[in-house]
Design an enzyme around this catalytic site. Structure first.
Site, PDB file in Angstrom:
ATOM      1  N   ARG A  47      20.476  39.811  39.917  1.00 23.13           N
ATOM      2  CA  ARG A  47      21.097  39.647  38.599  1.00 23.13           C
ATOM      3  C   ARG A  47      20.567  38.362  37.973  1.00 23.13           C
ATOM      4  O   ARG A  47      20.716  37.287  38.548  1.00 23.13           O
ATOM      5  CB  ARG A  47      22.619  39.586  38.760  1.00 23.13           C
ATOM      6  CG  ARG A  47      23.349  39.263  37.477  1.00 23.13           C
ATOM      7  CD  ARG A  47      24.871  39.351  37.639  1.00 23.13           C
ATOM      8  NE  ARG A  47      25.488  39.029  36.365  1.00 23.13           N
ATOM      9  CZ  ARG A  47      26.130  37.889  36.095  1.00 23.13           C
ATOM     10  NH1 ARG A  47      26.310  36.961  37.028  1.00 23.13           N
ATOM     11  NH2 ARG A  47      26.618  37.669  34.895  1.00 23.13           N
ATOM     12  N   HIS A  99      23.813  34.703  28.819  1.00 23.26           N
ATOM     13  CA  HIS A  99      24.459  33.789  29.769  1.00 23.26           C
ATOM     14  C   HIS A  99      24.378  32.390  29.152  1.00 23.26           C
ATOM     15  O   HIS A  99      23.818  31.468  29.723  1.00 23.26           O
ATOM     16  CB  HIS A  99      23.787  33.878  31.142  1.00 23.26           C
ATOM     17  CG  HIS A  99      24.654  33.417  32.291  1.00 23.26           C
ATOM     18  ND1 HIS A  99      24.866  34.182  33.414  1.00 23.26           N
ATOM     19  CD2 HIS A  99      25.343  32.270  32.491  1.00 23.26           C
ATOM     20  CE1 HIS A  99      25.646  33.509  34.267  1.00 23.26           C
ATOM     21  NE2 HIS A  99      25.950  32.346  33.723  1.00 23.26           N
ATOM     22  N   GLU A 113      30.822  36.186  31.096  1.00 26.69           N
ATOM     23  CA  GLU A 113      32.019  35.358  30.908  1.00 26.69           C
ATOM     24  C   GLU A 113      32.246  34.912  29.475  1.00 26.69           C
ATOM     25  O   GLU A 113      32.178  33.712  29.159  1.00 26.69           O
ATOM     26  CB  GLU A 113      31.958  34.125  31.817  1.00 26.69           C
ATOM     27  CG  GLU A 113      31.824  34.451  33.288  1.00 26.69           C
ATOM     28  CD  GLU A 113      31.992  33.232  34.193  1.00 26.69           C
ATOM     29  OE1 GLU A 113      31.998  32.102  33.679  1.00 26.69           O
ATOM     30  OE2 GLU A 113      32.136  33.416  35.406  1.00 26.69           O
ATOM     31  N   ASN A 150      33.505  38.022  38.028  1.00 23.00           N
ATOM     32  CA  ASN A 150      33.133  36.790  38.710  1.00 23.00           C
ATOM     33  C   ASN A 150      34.408  36.177  39.262  1.00 23.00           C
ATOM     34  O   ASN A 150      35.369  35.954  38.508  1.00 23.00           O
ATOM     35  CB  ASN A 150      32.465  35.810  37.743  1.00 23.00           C
ATOM     36  CG  ASN A 150      31.140  36.341  37.215  1.00 23.00           C
ATOM     37  OD1 ASN A 150      30.633  37.357  37.687  1.00 23.00           O
ATOM     38  ND2 ASN A 150      30.572  35.651  36.235  1.00 23.00           N
ATOM     39  N   TYR A 187      35.971  33.090  41.774  1.00 24.63           N
ATOM     40  CA  TYR A 187      35.793  31.877  42.580  1.00 24.63           C
ATOM     41  C   TYR A 187      37.088  31.379  43.204  1.00 24.63           C
ATOM     42  O   TYR A 187      37.094  30.915  44.322  1.00 24.63           O
ATOM     43  CB  TYR A 187      35.182  30.761  41.706  1.00 24.63           C
ATOM     44  CG  TYR A 187      33.744  31.074  41.345  1.00 24.63           C
ATOM     45  CD1 TYR A 187      32.717  30.762  42.224  1.00 24.63           C
ATOM     46  CD2 TYR A 187      33.423  31.717  40.153  1.00 24.63           C
ATOM     47  CE1 TYR A 187      31.400  31.073  41.927  1.00 24.63           C
ATOM     48  CE2 TYR A 187      32.105  32.031  39.850  1.00 24.63           C
ATOM     49  CZ  TYR A 187      31.100  31.707  40.740  1.00 24.63           C
ATOM     50  OH  TYR A 187      29.798  32.028  40.460  1.00 24.63           O
ATOM     51  N   GLU A 223      29.550  37.745  40.569  1.00 20.96           N
ATOM     52  CA  GLU A 223      29.392  36.379  41.069  1.00 20.96           C
ATOM     53  C   GLU A 223      30.524  36.072  42.029  1.00 20.96           C
ATOM     54  O   GLU A 223      31.680  36.390  41.755  1.00 20.96           O
ATOM     55  CB  GLU A 223      29.474  35.321  39.941  1.00 20.96           C
ATOM     56  CG  GLU A 223      28.262  35.234  39.065  1.00 20.96           C
ATOM     57  CD  GLU A 223      28.393  34.166  37.972  1.00 20.96           C
ATOM     58  OE1 GLU A 223      29.123  33.166  38.167  1.00 20.96           O
ATOM     59  OE2 GLU A 223      27.765  34.339  36.918  1.00 20.96           O
TER      60      GLU A 223
HETATM   61  C1  FCB Z   1      30.353  30.817  36.451  1.00 20.06           C
HETATM   62  C2  FCB Z   1      29.063  30.949  35.682  1.00 20.06           C
HETATM   63  C3  FCB Z   1      27.836  30.610  36.483  1.00 20.06           C
HETATM   64  C4  FCB Z   1      28.066  29.463  37.423  1.00 20.06           C
HETATM   65  C5  FCB Z   1      29.333  29.662  38.234  1.00 20.06           C
HETATM   66  C6  FCB Z   1      29.615  28.581  39.234  1.00 20.06           C
HETATM   67  O1  FCB Z   1      31.371  30.517  35.560  1.00 20.06           O
HETATM   68  O2  FCB Z   1      28.911  32.247  35.197  1.00 20.06           O
HETATM   69  O3  FCB Z   1      26.786  30.389  35.584  1.00 20.06           O
HETATM   70  O4  FCB Z   1      28.067  28.273  36.740  1.00 20.06           O
HETATM   71  O5  FCB Z   1      30.427  29.797  37.385  1.00 20.06           O
END
Ligand code: FCB
Length: 437
Positions: free
Chosen positions: A77, A121, A167, A294, A296, A343
């Protein structure tokens, strides 16, 4: 040790983004982007880092594809830099920019790696920002669609997986209300307007991508989600969580899949200024083939100052269960045809020792989040692939090069790449098509 097997056609991938890795900021006719301007503005990015050179992927992409092959990746990607294609955002097309992505795609296909292209992006041509306030103008809808058309006409015979935005919450809200990302503005009403335009641009581009990429095109969009939990059932906390969830998790997906903004948001002062024109919501909700997510971390409402969970170098709590909960929720609430984790990953303070990078905490992070994916699949979630963030260390936006997310280490003095232990771990997961339980 039991083994959690993934479905046979599950796509194992890695992700990057143009401004974060390419460098070559002034080469082959590339125009200035809002991230060039922002990163060159004193005080905006840690250590005054910029993407001028980044990981020099623009020149080193053959070496990077060799790394991908070594990992056994099924998919890669990446994003396309709008100012490489249209240096002024509109007007003359820069053939040299298109040629770069042409070479990249051909080399990926020759390596048997499926390209997943993201159109936006975050590197908006600066000219569009200067002329019209970028996403603040409705003119962006046509400009973005034109850009999508040019790129997909050139690559659509070979690239079948497309996403419009990465995002939109971040480039609209964090860029226009929090001021932490380019263009660095702090106006919440403006952020809501830019978000609406970004959604319209997405919807308008979907049929164009389908047309140019043909009947087997898979077109989607990528959202960031941070699921909200509370420390108790206290009604005040629950109300706060509901509102946070509407802003942080429902604002963008609901217009795309349902054609409506969340009620809670429509009642806010920020939304009161928004003019929704007839036909807007239909355009925004053009059917998509998949949703990319995405993930985290989560947010815990009600947590006090002494709450000290295990965190990454970003200060983000490590909470794998949030990923399985999120996948199940997206499936139940929105019924997308397919989901991809576009992500997931973690930053840690990696160091090179004896030519190697030992990153056991990242290995553990990946293992636990992959288990969470397996648990969601087990519950019937149509999860079709997983992309680790990131293939390599890169320019982490306002944090510059201080945060390393790669499974490959990048020495920014020499641009040398060193696969970390997590790369070897990921290779073994891909090979086994599964993760240990
Ligand atoms: C996301 C982004 C990516 C990267 C990660 C850690 O928000 O899409 O570009 O910065 O966080």
């Amino acid at each position: 040790m039991a083994h959690l097997e993934f479905p046979p056609n599950f796509l194992w991938g890695a992700a990057t983004a143009s401004y974060q890795i390419e460098g070559a900021a002034n080469e082959d006719g590339r125009g200035e982007s809002i991230w060039d301007r922002f990163s060159h503005t004193p005080g905006k990015v840690e250590n005054s880092d910029t993407g001028d050179v980044a990981a020099d992927h623009y020149h080193r992409y053959p070496e990077d594809i060799a790394l991908m092959q070594d990992l056994g990746l099924d998919a890669y990607r990446f994003s396309i830099a709008w100012p490489r294609i249209l240096p002024q955002g509109q007007g003359p097309v820069n053939e040299a920019g298109l040629d770069f992505y042409d070479r990249l795609v051909d080399a990926l296909l020759a390596a048997n790696i499926t390209p997943f292209a993201t159109l936006y992006h975050w590197d908006l041509p600066q000219a569009l920002q200067d002329e019209q306030g970028g996403w603040a103008s409705r003119a962006i809808v046509e400009q973005f669609t034109h850009y999508a058309d040019i790129v997909s006409r050139r690559l659509g015979d070979r690239v079948k997986h497309w996403t419009t935005h990465n995002e939109p919450y971040v480039f609209t809200y964090v860029g226009h209300a929090e001021g932490v990302h380019a263009p660095g503005l702090t106006d919440r009403k403006l952020a809501v307007l830019t978000a609406h335009h970004a959604l319209l641009a997405h919807g308008a581009a979907v049929p164009v991508l389908r047309e140019n990429a043909g009947p087997d095109a898979q077109v989607g969009i990528v959202f960031n989600f941070g699921p909200i939990y509370t420390t108790s059932d206290d009604p005040e906390l629950l109300a706060e969580a509901r509102l946070k969830d509407a802003w942080g998790n429902r604002w963008f997906i609901e217009p795309v899949v349902n054609g409506t903004y969340p009620e809670e948001l429509m009642e806010t002062p920020e939304f009161s200024a928004l003019q929704i024109e007839p036909g807007d919501m239909d355009l925004i909700s053009a059917p998509v083939d998949f949703i990319g997510l995405n993930y985290y971390t989560r947010h815990l409402v009600g947590a006090g100052p002494d709450w000290s969970p295990e965190r990454t170098a970003m200060g983000w709590e490590i909470f794998p269960q949030g990923l399985s909960d999120l996948l199940v929720r997206l499936h139940k609430d929105y019924h997308p045809k397919a989901l991809y984790v576009t992500e997931n990953g973690a930053a840690f303070d990696d160091e090179v020792t004896g030519g190697q990078v030992h990153d056991p905490r990242r290995v553990e992070y990946l293992r636990e989040h992959l288990r969470a994916c397996a648990a969601a699949i087990e519950q019937g979630v149509p999860l079709r692939g997983y992309f680790v963030w990131s293939l390599m260390d890169n320019f982490e936006w306002s944090m510059g090069y201080s945060k390393r997310f790669g499974i490959t280490y990048v020495d920014y003095e020499t641009c040398q790449r060193i696969p970390k232990d997590s790369a070897a771990y990921y290779r073994s997961v891909i090979k086994a098509n599964g993760v240990d339980d």
